[in-house]
Design a protein around this motif. Sequence first.
Motif, short mmCIF file in Angstrom:
data_model
loop_
_atom_site.label_atom_id
_atom_site.label_comp_id
_atom_site.label_asym_id
_atom_site.label_seq_id
_atom_site.Cartn_x
_atom_site.Cartn_y
_atom_site.Cartn_z
N UNK A 1 6.29 29.94 50.46
CA UNK A 1 5.25 29.45 51.34
C UNK A 1 5.54 29.75 52.80
N UNK A 2 6.79 29.52 53.23
CA UNK A 2 7.13 29.75 54.63
C UNK A 2 6.88 31.20 55.02
N UNK A 3 7.27 32.14 54.14
CA UNK A 3 7.05 33.56 54.42
C UNK A 3 5.56 33.88 54.49
N UNK A 4 4.77 33.27 53.61
CA UNK A 4 3.33 33.52 53.63
C UNK A 4 2.72 33.01 54.93
N UNK A 5 3.14 31.86 55.39
CA UNK A 5 2.63 31.33 56.65
C UNK A 5 3.02 32.22 57.82
N UNK A 6 4.24 32.73 57.82
CA UNK A 6 4.68 33.62 58.89
C UNK A 6 3.89 34.92 58.88
N UNK A 7 3.55 35.40 57.70
CA UNK A 7 2.69 36.59 57.61
C UNK A 7 1.33 36.32 58.23
N UNK A 8 0.78 35.16 57.93
CA UNK A 8 -0.50 34.79 58.52
C UNK A 8 -0.42 34.64 60.02
N UNK A 9 0.66 34.07 60.52
CA UNK A 9 0.84 33.92 61.97
C UNK A 9 0.91 35.28 62.65
N UNK A 10 1.61 36.20 62.04
CA UNK A 10 1.73 37.54 62.62
C UNK A 10 0.38 38.25 62.67
N UNK B 1 -2.73 21.66 62.93
CA UNK B 1 -3.05 22.72 63.89
C UNK B 1 -1.84 22.96 64.79
N UNK B 2 -1.70 24.22 65.24
CA UNK B 2 -0.54 24.60 66.03
C UNK B 2 -0.94 25.59 67.12
N UNK B 3 -0.16 25.57 68.22
CA UNK B 3 -0.20 26.67 69.17
C UNK B 3 0.63 27.80 68.57
N UNK B 4 0.00 28.91 68.38
CA UNK B 4 0.69 30.03 67.74
C UNK B 4 1.90 30.47 68.55
N UNK B 5 1.76 30.52 69.87
CA UNK B 5 2.88 30.95 70.71
C UNK B 5 4.07 30.00 70.59
N UNK B 6 3.78 28.71 70.46
CA UNK B 6 4.87 27.73 70.33
C UNK B 6 5.61 27.93 69.02
N UNK B 7 4.87 28.17 67.96
CA UNK B 7 5.51 28.38 66.66
C UNK B 7 6.34 29.66 66.67
N UNK B 8 5.80 30.72 67.26
CA UNK B 8 6.55 31.99 67.29
C UNK B 8 7.80 31.86 68.14
N UNK B 9 7.71 31.15 69.27
CA UNK B 9 8.91 30.96 70.10
C UNK B 9 9.96 30.11 69.37
N UNK B 10 9.50 29.26 68.48
CA UNK B 10 10.44 28.44 67.69
C UNK B 10 11.05 29.21 66.53
N UNK B 11 10.65 30.49 66.39
CA UNK B 11 11.21 31.29 65.31
C UNK B 11 10.33 31.34 64.08
N UNK B 12 9.09 30.86 64.19
CA UNK B 12 8.19 30.87 63.03
C UNK B 12 8.43 29.68 62.13
N UNK B 13 7.77 29.72 60.98
CA UNK B 13 7.92 28.64 60.01
C UNK B 13 9.27 28.79 59.31
N UNK B 14 10.16 27.80 59.38
CA UNK B 14 11.49 27.94 58.78
C UNK B 14 11.43 27.93 57.26
N UNK B 15 12.38 28.61 56.65
CA UNK B 15 12.41 28.73 55.18
C UNK B 15 13.69 28.18 54.58
N UNK B 16 14.54 27.54 55.39
CA UNK B 16 15.83 27.11 54.86
C UNK B 16 15.82 25.65 54.40
N UNK B 17 14.64 25.01 54.39
CA UNK B 17 14.50 23.69 53.77
C UNK B 17 13.26 23.71 52.88
#
Length: 705
Positions: free
Chosen positions: A410-419, A502-518
Amino acid sequence: MTRHRRPSPPKAHWLLLSAILAVVAGLLALNVFVAGADGGEDTSPPGPAATVPSSVRHGGPVIDARSDPPATARAHDHTIALTFDDGPDPVWTPRILDVLDRYGVTATFFVTGANAARYPDLVREILARGHEIGNHTASHTDLGATGDARAGLEIRTTDLVLAGTGGVLPVLVRPPYSSTPDTLGDSEWAAVRRLGADGKLVVLSDVDSQDWRRPGVDAIVANATPSGTGGAIVLMHDGGGDRAQTVEALGRLVPGLQARGWQFGTVTDSVGLAGTASAAPVRARIGGRLLVFAVRAGEFVAGTLRVLTVVATALALLRAVLLGVTAAVHARRRRRLPRTTGDDPVTVIIPAYNEREGIEWAVRSALAAGPRVSVIVVDDGSTDGTGAIVERLARARPAVRLIRQENAGKAAALNTGLAAARTELVVMMDGDTVLEPGSVPALVGNFADPRVGAVAGNAKVGNRGRLLGQWQHIEYVAGFNLDRRFYDVLECMPTVPGAVGAFRRSAVLRAGGVPSDTLAEDTDLTMTLLRGGWRVVYEQDARALTEAPATLAELWKQRYRWCYGTLQAVWKHRHAISEPGGAGRLGRRGLPYLLLFQVLLPVLAPFVDVAAVFGLFTGDGLLVLASWLAFLVLQAAPAVVAFRLDREPPAPLLALPLQQFVYRQLMYLVVLQSLSTALAGARLPWHKLPRRGLIEPSPSDRGKR
């Protein structure tokens, strides 16, 4: 939603959890068993005595029913055997021993197994001072009114305790509530015969001091003084209540009778018996010590659980107060917050893995949830035709875009959508979720505050037609969303739900995207944004219906993953407690609240329930029951407030009482299992739940297929 194979968690945590609960329950049961050892005497009149031999009713107080016919014996003339029942007692037994030592007198102590296990040092002290030990059952049970199995258990348990504490196996037994031989009835005689068959000698009394009534020192002395010159076995007590009068009376009785030529001794010495006690074999001593340990552990557990009941009730009260206050503050504050009209361009990102049952409704609801909305569906390697459904929708709706990728989670899919998104504001929602009209503008309006980096929506259970759905609906409204009001007021929101946020896309990207280690990527991302200085708020008008698990097994898997993932996120962001700003608010407000009320309280609650059940059978049962009921009320009371705040019909609250007795315990066990899994160091797989497509958009949108 990932298909990646991960190591399955070991079953040891289940065994550990089951073992802990079984041990606690067993120790509490043992505590209930021994808690009846409270002494006292039977004041009921004697029953029929048709089967009691005349030789026994008019014979001596020591009854040997090991053979037929039974034999009786008396103390020698001018000889008194002082006997003390219901001890040992940590206050009165040492004082009585001191009086006996002062006058060089030995006596016989008929102890209960419960008190002997509680105070093993006193048993050893009684024997060390030259006195005699007898069996008075484990829990002061009326042997004449109980069955063979219970009577045998009472005697054998006490024998085992005395083997472990004093190294002896006594032959002498005094049945509780007994008195002189002429008071024996048919039921008591049957008990005497059972004891004889087990090789025991029954010791009654010639003289009852009546000290258990506390009639006054003069009366006790008079009652305990033999009327003639024949020997006597005198019944007194060193336990079961306040024995101050007994101690004082003993200090007058013994020297007074000694001055008149009376001799004192144990029952064995006074009657001239032999072999009334033997050294316990090694096996019995070891078993007795283990039993003593278990009894004392049971008392410790019972006492601890009583404290935990108070702590849990206090936590529930604290939560109710906090939620009530912050809900009122939130309702006033949100009316004054700056908001936009909510017509900014927004991209809704939907990660999808095998979501064919609900993906069409999810996409259609997203398009209808607000103006200027585009949708990106990331098909994460579905095998059920999910992509084909979205592809058909995309041909008819230019605002819909499908991206296919190999299954990566799921995290990878969300990051793909963000990109792929081209708007600053994005809404993330699950493929089993339906957004209500107006929810996207409600979310977007909060971004008028430039400090806001994310907005949590109001997720609700859509499939609430059955009882399990109603329970989850109550939990979402009265638990998750009421907690989010608290977090919003204290500016420490730990989770934007994956169902709608809802999210600011720039904020999420600066945070490194959606994390996948949890396993709780939504919680992990939210905490990361808070630590990055962003505000996260709650929008109650951004309503979304999500498909909740339809079976208990599915519910268990979902909540197990949620709880375990939350624990992972808390551990990952534990350093926020010492950081400034938003991170500090998360660490010093959000995380403590989460750990207190979503981890500690659920961990305590099952033990509180167990303690309440067993507490009903003990002397403080009413207090335990009252605390338990207060705990339940405090858990349930916020539900009424929450339903009113969310403008929800109150009818589902009719399922609340049953939820407290079934659903609540299930959720608590989920937390316990998650903790045990985390402590075992195991990795938990994703546990993808099957979709049934139980949610549909509003009727106004159904014709837009």
